[in-house]
Design a protein around this motif. Structure first.
Motif, PDB file in Angstrom:
ATOM      1  N   ILE A 152      51.756  50.370-118.066  1.00 37.93           N
ATOM      2  CA  ILE A 152      53.013  50.208-118.787  1.00 37.93           C
ATOM      3  C   ILE A 152      52.806  50.478-120.268  1.00 37.93           C
ATOM      4  CG2 ILE A 152      52.593  47.695-119.001  1.00 37.93           C
ATOM      5  CD1 ILE A 152      55.627  47.292-118.983  1.00 37.93           C
ATOM      6  N   ASN A 153      53.799  51.091-120.908  1.00 37.59           N
ATOM      7  CA  ASN A 153      53.784  51.397-122.344  1.00 37.59           C
ATOM      8  C   ASN A 153      55.171  51.095-122.883  1.00 37.59           C
ATOM      9  OD1 ASN A 153      53.336  52.403-124.904  1.00 37.59           O
ATOM     10  ND2 ASN A 153      53.477  54.554-124.300  1.00 37.59           N
ATOM     11  N   ALA A 154      55.280  50.151-123.820  1.00 36.70           N
ATOM     12  CA  ALA A 154      56.599  49.682-124.244  1.00 36.70           C
ATOM     13  C   ALA A 154      56.724  49.533-125.745  1.00 36.70           C
ATOM     14  CB  ALA A 154      56.914  48.346-123.570  1.00 36.70           C
ATOM     15  N   GLN A 155      57.902  49.873-126.264  1.00 32.65           N
ATOM     16  CA  GLN A 155      58.310  49.585-127.644  1.00 32.65           C
ATOM     17  C   GLN A 155      59.641  48.851-127.539  1.00 32.65           C
ATOM     18  OE1 GLN A 155      57.800  53.277-127.028  1.00 32.65           O
ATOM     19  NE2 GLN A 155      55.659  52.669-127.087  1.00 32.65           N
ATOM     20  N   MET A 156      59.710  47.637-128.082  1.00 33.09           N
ATOM     21  CA  MET A 156      60.839  46.766-127.809  1.00 33.09           C
ATOM     22  C   MET A 156      61.438  46.137-129.064  1.00 33.09           C
ATOM     23  SD  MET A 156      60.876  46.892-124.461  1.00 33.09           S
ATOM     24  CE  MET A 156      62.030  45.568-124.085  1.00 33.09           C
ATOM     25  N   ILE A 183      48.307  39.323-123.046  1.00 31.00           N
ATOM     26  CA  ILE A 183      48.476  40.654-123.615  1.00 31.00           C
ATOM     27  C   ILE A 183      48.824  40.577-125.102  1.00 31.00           C
ATOM     28  CG2 ILE A 183      50.960  40.808-123.069  1.00 31.00           C
ATOM     29  CD1 ILE A 183      50.472  43.774-122.370  1.00 31.00           C
ATOM     30  N   ARG A 184      48.270  41.506-125.880  1.00 27.78           N
ATOM     31  CA  ARG A 184      48.561  41.544-127.315  1.00 27.78           C
ATOM     32  C   ARG A 184      49.903  42.236-127.551  1.00 27.78           C
ATOM     33  NH1 ARG A 184      44.813  44.634-128.818  1.00 27.78           N
ATOM     34  NH2 ARG A 184      46.093  46.513-128.830  1.00 27.78           N
ATOM     35  N   GLY A 232      64.964  48.431-126.011  1.00 24.35           N
ATOM     36  CA  GLY A 232      63.782  49.224-126.308  1.00 24.35           C
ATOM     37  C   GLY A 232      63.547  50.329-125.309  1.00 24.35           C
ATOM     38  N   ARG A 233      62.354  50.923-125.401  1.00 21.71           N
ATOM     39  CA  ARG A 233      61.982  52.076-124.568  1.00 21.71           C
ATOM     40  C   ARG A 233      60.652  51.785-123.889  1.00 21.71           C
ATOM     41  NH1 ARG A 233      60.851  55.244-128.406  1.00 21.71           N
ATOM     42  NH2 ARG A 233      62.979  55.909-128.846  1.00 21.71           N
ATOM     43  N   THR A 234      60.651  51.821-122.557  1.00 19.58           N
ATOM     44  CA  THR A 234      59.455  51.484-121.790  1.00 19.58           C
ATOM     45  C   THR A 234      59.186  52.539-120.726  1.00 19.58           C
ATOM     46  OG1 THR A 234      59.765  49.100-122.131  1.00 19.58           O
ATOM     47  CG2 THR A 234      58.389  49.761-120.274  1.00 19.58           C
ATOM     48  N   TYR A 235      57.927  52.929-120.593  1.00 19.21           N
ATOM     49  CA  TYR A 235      57.511  53.855-119.551  1.00 19.21           C
ATOM     50  C   TYR A 235      56.561  53.133-118.593  1.00 19.21           C
ATOM     51  CZ  TYR A 235      59.331  57.387-122.750  1.00 19.21           C
ATOM     52  OH  TYR A 235      60.146  58.109-123.590  1.00 19.21           O
ATOM     53  N   SER A 265      55.515  46.196-129.857  1.00 23.66           N
ATOM     54  CA  SER A 265      55.056  47.160-128.861  1.00 23.66           C
ATOM     55  C   SER A 265      53.857  46.589-128.112  1.00 23.66           C
ATOM     56  CB  SER A 265      54.684  48.492-129.530  1.00 23.66           C
ATOM     57  OG  SER A 265      53.633  48.315-130.465  1.00 23.66           O
ATOM     58  N   PHE A 266      53.631  47.103-126.911  1.00 23.50           N
ATOM     59  CA  PHE A 266      52.470  46.687-126.129  1.00 23.50           C
ATOM     60  C   PHE A 266      52.215  47.726-125.043  1.00 23.50           C
ATOM     61  CE2 PHE A 266      56.147  44.898-124.000  1.00 23.50           C
ATOM     62  CZ  PHE A 266      55.891  45.110-122.649  1.00 23.50           C
ATOM     63  N   TYR A 267      51.030  47.681-124.478  1.00 26.29           N
ATOM     64  CA  TYR A 267      50.692  48.562-123.361  1.00 26.29           C
ATOM     65  C   TYR A 267      49.623  47.890-122.523  1.00 26.29           C
ATOM     66  CZ  TYR A 267      46.388  49.754-125.843  1.00 26.29           C
ATOM     67  OH  TYR A 267      45.174  49.690-126.467  1.00 26.29           O
ATOM     68  N   ALA A 268      49.498  48.352-121.304  1.00 23.18           N
ATOM     69  CA  ALA A 268      48.436  47.849-120.433  1.00 23.18           C
ATOM     70  C   ALA A 268      48.182  48.883-119.346  1.00 23.18           C
ATOM     71  CB  ALA A 268      48.830  46.510-119.811  1.00 23.18           C
ATOM     72  N   TYR A 269      46.919  49.219-119.160  1.00 18.60           N
ATOM     73  CA  TYR A 269      46.535  50.073-118.041  1.00 18.60           C
ATOM     74  C   TYR A 269      46.225  49.171-116.854  1.00 18.60           C
ATOM     75  CZ  TYR A 269      46.332  54.423-120.677  1.00 18.60           C
ATOM     76  OH  TYR A 269      46.669  55.536-121.402  1.00 18.60           O
TER      77      TYR A 269
END
Length: 455
Positions: free
Chosen positions: A64-68, A91-92, A55-58, A27-31
């Motif tokens: 962005i907010n993702a679980q892959m 990105i982590r 996966g599921r990404t918004y 998973s990862f996210y970034a504003y």
């Protein structure tokens, strides 16, 4: 140009099993400020689909907010698709504690108003003025401070199965509900206490920490990377895990075990248990905790009414649930009248964990997986002999095999003898036409798989 899924979850699961490839759940996210979320969404879908990523990404104007789930061999290529964007360089990626090749079965990339539903008006405060980020070691040390107030910003069904010792765990269904509750309860501690917060992967705390600083809290801290990154650092650095139990995750696994502490109970019989399931009745699909014994007795259902429904013909089940909107009920397990042993918790209650020597989990990753080996070629009726062409991997005497097809169904057996070109062999390789006796008829559409046991 493919911009949406063309395969069902069942078809995708079969392809994954046939390929026999290892996958990584992350998973990862970034504003960030994204000018054209729709175009960004399409570009990512095309790049990820080519890599077999699921996966599921918004995506929203705010980030962005993702679980892959990504094929392990494509991990570096997947990272490259992110780092072409400046705001995602370095990105982590939070790699899951436990891996399951079937954690996600579709690639879903959606454009939303926000990447996390927080109910906040971002224009009213500085969302970049966030709390101090803490790694696992510093986080553990800070928890020894008597002036710390530790808050879990996850939902009740998440904290019920696992949380940090001494944390406040709001009994809420959504993240947006927790913000005003915590703000009200901690008003008198704005200046004299250190507000420390955590969530699953860190994204909820990014917004929450800025919100609470705007509300006047002077000392705000957040766990860097959430529970997932904390667990990785604890293992890598040999630290004590102050998180106990399981970390709830929003994919097929429904949880990652962090410690052997059981802090929850079966919602049907009350015995110590922390295995989440969804009711087997698709018209209900309620999320709740169910032990192995109740799972067997209730056929995976939350109530006798649901047990009755799943025994009806599939078409009748579909008719009954047509038009029903259950989305808002799925996670309200603590409020369901069907569950006898639901917990009524005060948010400040300290839960005493139960230690178990061996943890069994219904929804843990599969104990086995199927690897595609051969395609049906011929069936010799009089001799009851099947012929297959080896197309992928080798086949060996002693292998546990599955022969599967739309008419044949799924037949399992142990391979005790086989021939290639009329000669008995111990091993058949790609290109060989192999024959062996079977106690059933095969068809040309049948496929042969070997069974591999997971550790």
């Amino acid at each position: 140009m493919q911009l949406y899924n063309t395969l069902s979850a069942e078809e995708r699961a079969q392809l994954i099993e046939q390929a026999g490839e290892k996958r990584l759940t992350l998973s990862f996210y970034a504003y960030a400020k994204i000018e054209n979320p729709e175009q960004f969404r399409n570009d990512l879908f095309i790049a990820w689909n080519a890599l077999g990523a699921l996966g599921r990404t918004y995506i929203a104007h705010e980030g962005i907010n993702a679980q892959m789930s990504v094929p392990a061999e494509n991990f570096d290529a997947f990272r490259d698709t992110l780092e072409v964007y400046d705001f995602m360089k370095g990105i982590r990626l939070n790699v899951a504690v436990e891996q399951d090749d079937l954690s996600f079965l579709k690639l879903t990339v959606k454009v939303r108003n926000k990447i996390v539903a927080d109910g906040l008006d971002d224009a009213t405060f500085d969302v970049t003025n966030k709390g101090i980020h803490l790694g696992a070691k510093d986080f553990n040390e800070l928890l020894n401070d008597p002036d710390v107030v530790l808050v879990d910003f996850r939902n009740h069904y998440e904290s019920e199965v696992g949380h940090f010792k001494g944390a406040i765990t709001p009994d809420v269904d959504t993240f947006r509900e927790s913000l005003p509750i915590i703000n009200e309860q901690l008003q008198k501690h704005k200046e004299d206490k250190k507000l420390v917060m955590y969530c699953t992967g860190g994204i909820r705390c990014e917004k929450a920490s800025a919100y609470f600083k705007h509300q006047g809290f002077k000392n705000v801290y957040q766990l860097e990377g959430g529970i997932i990154e904390y667990t990785r650092q604890v293992k890598a650095e040999g630290l004590e895990s102050k998180f106990i139990g399981k970390n709830f995750v929003f994919d097929h696994r429904l949880g990652e075990r962090i410690t052997d502490d059981i802090i929850a109970n079966c919602h049907q019989c009350g015995k110590p248990c922390d295995t989440h399931v969804n009711c087997a009745n698709e018209g209900c699909h309620l999320l709740f905790i169910q032990c192995d014994e109740c799972h067997e007795a209730m056929h995976g259902c939350c109530s006798n009414e649901c047990v009755d429904i799943i025994q009806l013909p599939i078409e009748e089940q579909r008719r009954l649930r047509k038009g029903e909107q259950k989305g808002n009920l799925i996670f309200k397990k603590g409020k369901s009248e069907n569950l006898k042993f639901k917990k009524e918790r005060n948010v400040f209650e300290e839960i005493v964990p139960v230690k178990v020597a061996k943890v069994t989990e219904i929804r843990k990753k599969k104990a086995e997986r199927k690897i595609y080996v051969a395609q049906g070629e011929h069936y010799f009726t009089k001799a009851s002999v099947a012929q297959f062409i080896i197309e992928n991997k080798e086949l060996n005497i002693g292998d546990q095999i599955v022969i599967q097809g739309p008419t044949t169904g799924e037949e399992r057996m142990t391979l005790t003898a086989m021939k290639v070109n009329g000669q008995n062999v111990e091993k058949a390789v790609v290109g060989d036409k192999v024959t062996f006796e079977v106690p059933f008829r095969i068809r040309l559409s049948d496929k042969l798989f070997t069974i591999v046991k997971n550790d």
